[in-house]
Write an enzyme that holds these catalytic residues in place. Structure first.
Site: not given
Length: 474
Positions: A143, A120-121, A241
């Site tokens: 996290e 999540a972070a 990403c």
């Protein structure tokens, strides 16, 4: 200048779709990213935020896949993280592509009540999902990195996300401890970061295929854990990403090869106008940086069509959960304090007690008690002593509204307040005691109204050294 490793170029040139140009890819990687933000609709509507910021010279270009996301431009070169409106939690500085995964998970008919964010972070997608859920249900945000848990917690509080439960575990344990517990799971997996080169020119300097393959093995373990934690009929979104097939399509294909027809890929080609430009044959989104002038990104969505066997025996329940449900008398007392002293009606959630602390838990959390250790659950409402209740800052930030017991201050006073200073009032009046300090209708924190001034009650760890007031262009 951007550093594109030759080995990366050789590998990625074989994976670039035929209709895209390698020269355009390299040129896009060399361009700076457009500034983008997401409006926090837990605190302000997008229309009201635009009305607030347009006089300060901001222009807004809508991001096609996020109704509250915008590419922005303005004249100032200051760090937006210091802006008063950012500190207030009115917006989150978030790259446009990273808004895709929550959008893919929360399609219009989705009504997820129990959601897991496995990695999540720092909290951009967690807080985006909190807004999409309107602080309803339960959002578990995990996290693995201890230092990043602190950042995650700070952002969750700043944005007023009140229905979150934070955990600090290796994501690979969730399939075991919380087997088939979630309606929806988002795993924005740790990755090689090939898509981030536009904001980090050195992201690909030391790229190696061996490292990519090693990372993909971790990702396979994480997606399997996420899939096991997902209820039958639920949806899972996997995103990175990065751009290579090993970490993207390869990870999704591994899951389908392992669980067969229990894994059903969902096409994202109609997710937004123009999504087909980045859609793969499998229905995934493979966002190359030149397509939407954004970061490179990958998003896949799947449905779990049936239950699958767990890999290990069900763990024993953990004992000594430190919270107990408030008695009717305790619940009535804290509700009366919030209503009478602060003008806040508490949501219909679970009021829990630990020693002299009063907390507000999401009702859906009861199914998770004893199954896993949680770092933080819901909101800490207040501390209780012989002198009565003392409200906590995080409760005010998340729950206060314009009907609460507030005092509105101007921008210069708001800057002083956030820097930990007392506020002199222009007109002396009768002292009012505890009062909620607001700027632009959104709460900043608590103060004690002494008649001629506001005594600052902002927690010391939230005091800012610098607060930026964006100047009006009018």
């Amino acid at each position: 200048m951007v550093q594109l490793n030759p080995n990366f170029i050789n590998t990625i040139s074989q994976e670039l779709p035929a209709h895209l140009s390698m020269d355009e890819f390299i040129a896009a990687c060399a361009r700076p990213l457009r500034r983008s933000i997401r409006v926090n609709t837990l605190k302000i509507s997008s229309e009201d935020f635009k009305r607030l910021m347009q006089p300060k010279g901001w222009t807004f270009e809508p991001i096609p896949w996020c109704k509250d996301g915008f590419w922005i431009s303005y004249d100032e070169e200051e760090q937006l993280g210091n802006a008063l409106e950012h500190i207030q939690g009115l917006f989150y500085i978030q790259e446009a592509s990273s808004m895709l995964p929550p959008t893919a998970l929360f399609t219009p008919n989705a009504d997820w009540q129990c959601v897991l964010d496995l990695a999540a972070a720092p909290g951009s997608k967690t807080t985006q999902m909190a807004a999409l859920m309107n602080n309803q249900g339960l959002l578990v945000a995990n996290e693995y990195s201890a230092s990043r848990v602190k950042v995650l917690h700070a952002n969750v509080l700043r944005m007023g996300a009140s229905h979150c439960a934070l955990t600090h575990f290796d994501g690979r344990v969730f399939g075991e401890y919380l087997y088939e517990s979630f309606d929806a799971v988002l795993i924005d997996a740790p990755c090689g970061g090939e898509g981030t080169v536009r904001k980090d020119v050195d992201a690909l300097k030391s790229w190696s295929l061996d490292e990519v393959i090693a990372i993909s093995e971790t990702q396979k373990a994480l997606i399997e854990s996420a899939f096991l934690a997902l209820k039958p009929g639920g949806s899972l979104v996997y995103s990175t990403c990065t751009l290579n097939r090993h970490e993207n399509q390869g990870v999704c294909e591994y899951l389908q090869q392992t669980y067969g027809n229990a894994v059903q890929f969902e096409s994202l080609s109609q997710l937004f106008d123009g999504a087909d430009k980045a859609t793969t044959p499998e229905g995934f989104l493979h966002v190359w940086p030149q397509i939407y002038d954004s970061e490179g990104f990958f998003v896949a969505k799947l449905t779990k069509t049936r239950s699958v066997p767990r890999l290990q025996l069900e763990p024993k329940l953990q004992k000594n959960f430190p919270f107990t449900e408030a008695s009717p008398k305790q619940a009535k007392a804290i509700q009366a304090y919030f209503a009478d002293d602060l003008g806040i009606e508490l949501p219909d959630e679970l009021i829990m007690v630990r020693d002299d602390e009063f907390w507000l838990f999401p009702r859906e959390f009861t199914d998770f008690i004893g199954k896993m250790r949680f770092q933080r659950i819901g909101l800490k409402l207040a501390d209780h002593s012989k002198h009565g209740f003392k409200v906590r800052h995080e409760a005010v930030i998340a729950l206060a509204n314009t009907q609460a017991n507030i005092i509105e201050i101007n921008d210069e006073q708001a800057k002083e307040y956030l820097m930990g200073r007392d506020i002199a009032l222009d007109t002396a009046t009768k002292a009012q005691g505890e009062i909620i300090v607001c700027y632009g209708g959104a709460p900043l924190g608590m103060a004690k109204h002494l008649g001629n001034k506001l005594k600052n009650n902002l927690p010391r760890d939230l005091v800012k050294d610098k607060v930026l007031l964006l100047p009006s262009q009018a």
